[in-house]
Design an enzyme around this catalytic site. Structure first.
Site, mmCIF file in Angstrom:
data_model
loop_
_atom_site.group_PDB
_atom_site.id
_atom_site.type_symbol
_atom_site.label_atom_id
_atom_site.label_comp_id
_atom_site.label_asym_id
_atom_site.label_seq_id
_atom_site.Cartn_x
_atom_site.Cartn_y
_atom_site.Cartn_z
ATOM 1 N N HIS A 199 37.762 57.172 46.498
ATOM 2 C CA HIS A 199 37.262 57.137 45.108
ATOM 3 C C HIS A 199 37.587 58.425 44.328
ATOM 4 O O HIS A 199 37.964 58.366 43.161
ATOM 5 C CB HIS A 199 35.749 56.883 45.126
ATOM 6 C CG HIS A 199 35.228 56.212 43.902
ATOM 7 N ND1 HIS A 199 34.176 55.344 43.915
ATOM 8 C CD2 HIS A 199 35.621 56.281 42.617
ATOM 9 C CE1 HIS A 199 33.934 54.912 42.696
ATOM 10 N NE2 HIS A 199 34.805 55.460 41.880
ATOM 11 N N ASP A 204 37.239 44.443 40.825
ATOM 12 C CA ASP A 204 37.265 45.846 41.244
ATOM 13 C C ASP A 204 35.840 46.316 41.543
ATOM 14 O O ASP A 204 34.980 46.294 40.665
ATOM 15 C CB ASP A 204 37.869 46.710 40.132
ATOM 16 C CG ASP A 204 37.968 48.160 40.579
ATOM 17 O OD1 ASP A 204 38.944 48.479 41.285
ATOM 18 O OD2 ASP A 204 37.061 48.953 40.254
ATOM 19 N N GLY A 208 41.964 42.695 36.002
ATOM 20 C CA GLY A 208 40.824 42.455 36.891
ATOM 21 C C GLY A 208 39.515 42.711 36.180
ATOM 22 O O GLY A 208 39.483 43.235 35.053
ATOM 23 N N LEU A 209 38.441 42.369 36.865
ATOM 24 C CA LEU A 209 37.110 42.608 36.312
ATOM 25 C C LEU A 209 36.564 43.913 36.871
ATOM 26 O O LEU A 209 36.462 44.072 38.094
ATOM 27 C CB LEU A 209 36.162 41.463 36.708
ATOM 28 C CG LEU A 209 34.704 41.653 36.247
ATOM 29 C CD1 LEU A 209 34.588 41.487 34.729
ATOM 30 C CD2 LEU A 209 33.767 40.701 36.966
ATOM 31 N N GLY A 210 36.196 44.849 35.989
ATOM 32 C CA GLY A 210 35.527 46.077 36.415
ATOM 33 C C GLY A 210 34.053 45.800 36.654
ATOM 34 O O GLY A 210 33.447 44.986 35.939
ATOM 35 N N GLN A 233 50.751 40.109 45.862
ATOM 36 C CA GLN A 233 50.718 40.180 44.400
ATOM 37 C C GLN A 233 49.294 40.453 43.922
ATOM 38 O O GLN A 233 48.370 39.708 44.241
ATOM 39 C CB GLN A 233 51.190 38.846 43.781
ATOM 40 C CG GLN A 233 52.552 38.370 44.261
ATOM 41 C CD GLN A 233 53.695 39.256 43.789
ATOM 42 O OE1 GLN A 233 53.719 39.682 42.635
ATOM 43 N NE2 GLN A 233 54.629 39.544 44.680
ATOM 44 N N LYS A 278 36.019 50.944 47.076
ATOM 45 C CA LYS A 278 36.340 52.384 47.148
ATOM 46 C C LYS A 278 35.385 53.124 48.072
ATOM 47 O O LYS A 278 34.187 52.825 48.108
ATOM 48 C CB LYS A 278 36.287 52.998 45.741
ATOM 49 C CG LYS A 278 37.049 52.204 44.718
ATOM 50 C CD LYS A 278 37.126 52.871 43.360
ATOM 51 C CE LYS A 278 37.583 51.855 42.324
ATOM 52 N NZ LYS A 278 36.509 51.027 41.767
ATOM 53 N N PRO A 334 46.839 40.537 40.755
ATOM 54 C CA PRO A 334 46.741 40.167 39.335
ATOM 55 C C PRO A 334 46.528 41.424 38.482
ATOM 56 O O PRO A 334 45.681 42.262 38.807
ATOM 57 C CB PRO A 334 45.518 39.251 39.289
ATOM 58 C CG PRO A 334 45.386 38.715 40.683
ATOM 59 C CD PRO A 334 45.853 39.833 41.582
ATOM 60 N N TYR A 360 28.853 51.925 43.215
ATOM 61 C CA TYR A 360 28.323 51.160 42.075
ATOM 62 C C TYR A 360 26.987 50.492 42.425
ATOM 63 O O TYR A 360 26.275 50.022 41.537
ATOM 64 C CB TYR A 360 29.326 50.101 41.585
ATOM 65 C CG TYR A 360 30.668 50.651 41.135
ATOM 66 C CD1 TYR A 360 30.840 52.006 40.830
ATOM 67 C CD2 TYR A 360 31.774 49.808 41.013
ATOM 68 C CE1 TYR A 360 32.078 52.491 40.441
ATOM 69 C CE2 TYR A 360 33.018 50.295 40.620
ATOM 70 C CZ TYR A 360 33.159 51.637 40.343
ATOM 71 O OH TYR A 360 34.393 52.115 39.948
#
Ligand code: A2P
Length: 316
Positions: free
Chosen positions: A110, A43, A16-18, A11, A77, A13, A48
């Site tokens: 990505h 995420d 999510g937090l970027g 599962q 990614k 959620p 990044y």
């Protein structure tokens, strides 16, 4: 928290937090704050440039017994410069080392675009690899190896259109389970949504708030604002919620995961509470009426003169 269900019953959620554009120095605190506020889905991505700081933050969270690893859903990614078969597993190992994790819940390609090894951002034609040199199916085989080695529980893609999904699906041993793409009221992508539903591919909405903190080189003149949109604001006021919460809830109502980015504790908490908002059919119809095909992240940074890639290739 609502979840998206995978074939093996895992599962994810839905909210999510970027962490794109979350600066080193801020991102660790944001991740810790988010988990304390209830987020269980983070995420990430190698490009990044902040996975090592996220890894330190996660270790602090685990050591303090705030949550256990298995209670979190962590996505990362594969960057464009690691698309050859052998590179994929190495790239995942680098992300796992930085994140200080033994496995990812989800690993995504990505972009359907390849750079030469070592090129961080392609600026000239020679920096790119063509899809003849490194077919998407080869990169996908590398992603499958990540699952076989137990380092990724689920694999998927990002910024793929229907043709790209069809291409990898033809030779896939493991079907893609996720496509993370830009989705919001200005860009609803109904055909992609319909295709993915039929194929049991979940979608994650990125840039749900319009990603206004993008660097200027990634912005166009006169971009429309989502957070300032009158329809969004009117719906928000009617419910006593904020425009950001309406945009986040819009994604959830459509059955997609959504990863708003914030490094601000108050806004992190506000965004999480979007799960408590309920939008009516009329609200959703008004928001659907905002469709304009507008992309904030249009991929034109991959199409300098002489690039083997075009916007037509990217978005069809
Ligand atoms: P900040 O990190 O300072 O909160 P997206 O998720 O579409 O990429 O958008 C991220 C941008 O939206 C960032 O500039 C972020 O700023 C801002 N943001 C995040 N949450 C909210 C909110 N609840 N209200 C207004 N702006 C927000």
């Amino acid at each position: 928290m609502q979840t998206l269900s995978f074939a093996n019953n895992d599962q994810m959620p839905i909210l999510g937090l970027g962490t794109w554009k979350s600066e080193p120095g801020d991102v660790g605190a944001a991740v810790k704050e988010a988990i304390k506020a209830g987020y269980r889905h983070i995420d990430c991505a190698a490009i990044y440039g902040n996975e090592a700081e996220i890894g330190v933050a996660l270790q602090e969270i685990f050591t303090a017994d705030i949550v256990k690893r298995e209670e979190l859903w962590i996505t990362s990614k594969l960057w464009n410069n690691a698309h050859t078969l052998q590179q994929v597993t190495e790239a995942l190992e680098n992300s796992l080392r930085d994140l200080q994790l033994e496995y990812l819940d989800l690993y995504l390609i990505h972009w359907p675009i390849a750079f030469r090894p070592g090129v961080v951002f392609a600026a000239k034609p020679a920096d790119f690899m063509t899809l003849e040199e490194v077919p998407l199916a080869e990169t996908w085989s590398g992603m499958e190896a990540c699952v076989e080695q137990g380092q990724a529980r689920h694999i998927g893609v990002s910024n793929f259109n229907i043709d790209h999904l069809e291409e990898i699906s033809q030779s896939a041993k493991i079907k893609p389970e996720m496509n993370q793409v830009e989705l919001h009221p200005y860009l609803q992508q109904p055909e992609l949504l319909e295709y993915c539903r039929k194929k049991y591919i979940h979608l994650t909405a990125y840039s749900p708030l319009g990603s206004m903190d993008r660097p200027d080189v990634l912005k166009k003149a006169d971009e429309p604002s989502l957070l300032e949109n009158d329809t969004v604001k009117t719906i928000a006021e009617a419910h006593g919620f904020s425009p950001a919460q309406v945009l986040i809830r819009f994604a959830i109502e459509r059955g997609t995961a959504v990863i708003p980015k914030s490094t601000n504790p108050a806004r992190l908490a506000e965004n999480f509470r979007a799960a408590e908002l309920s939008l009516s059919a009329d609200d959703m119809a008004s928001l659907a009426g905002l469709e304009s095909g507008f992309r904030y992240v249009d991929g034109s940074f991959f199409t300098p003169p002489g690039s083997p890639y075009t916007l037509e290739f990217l978005w069809g």
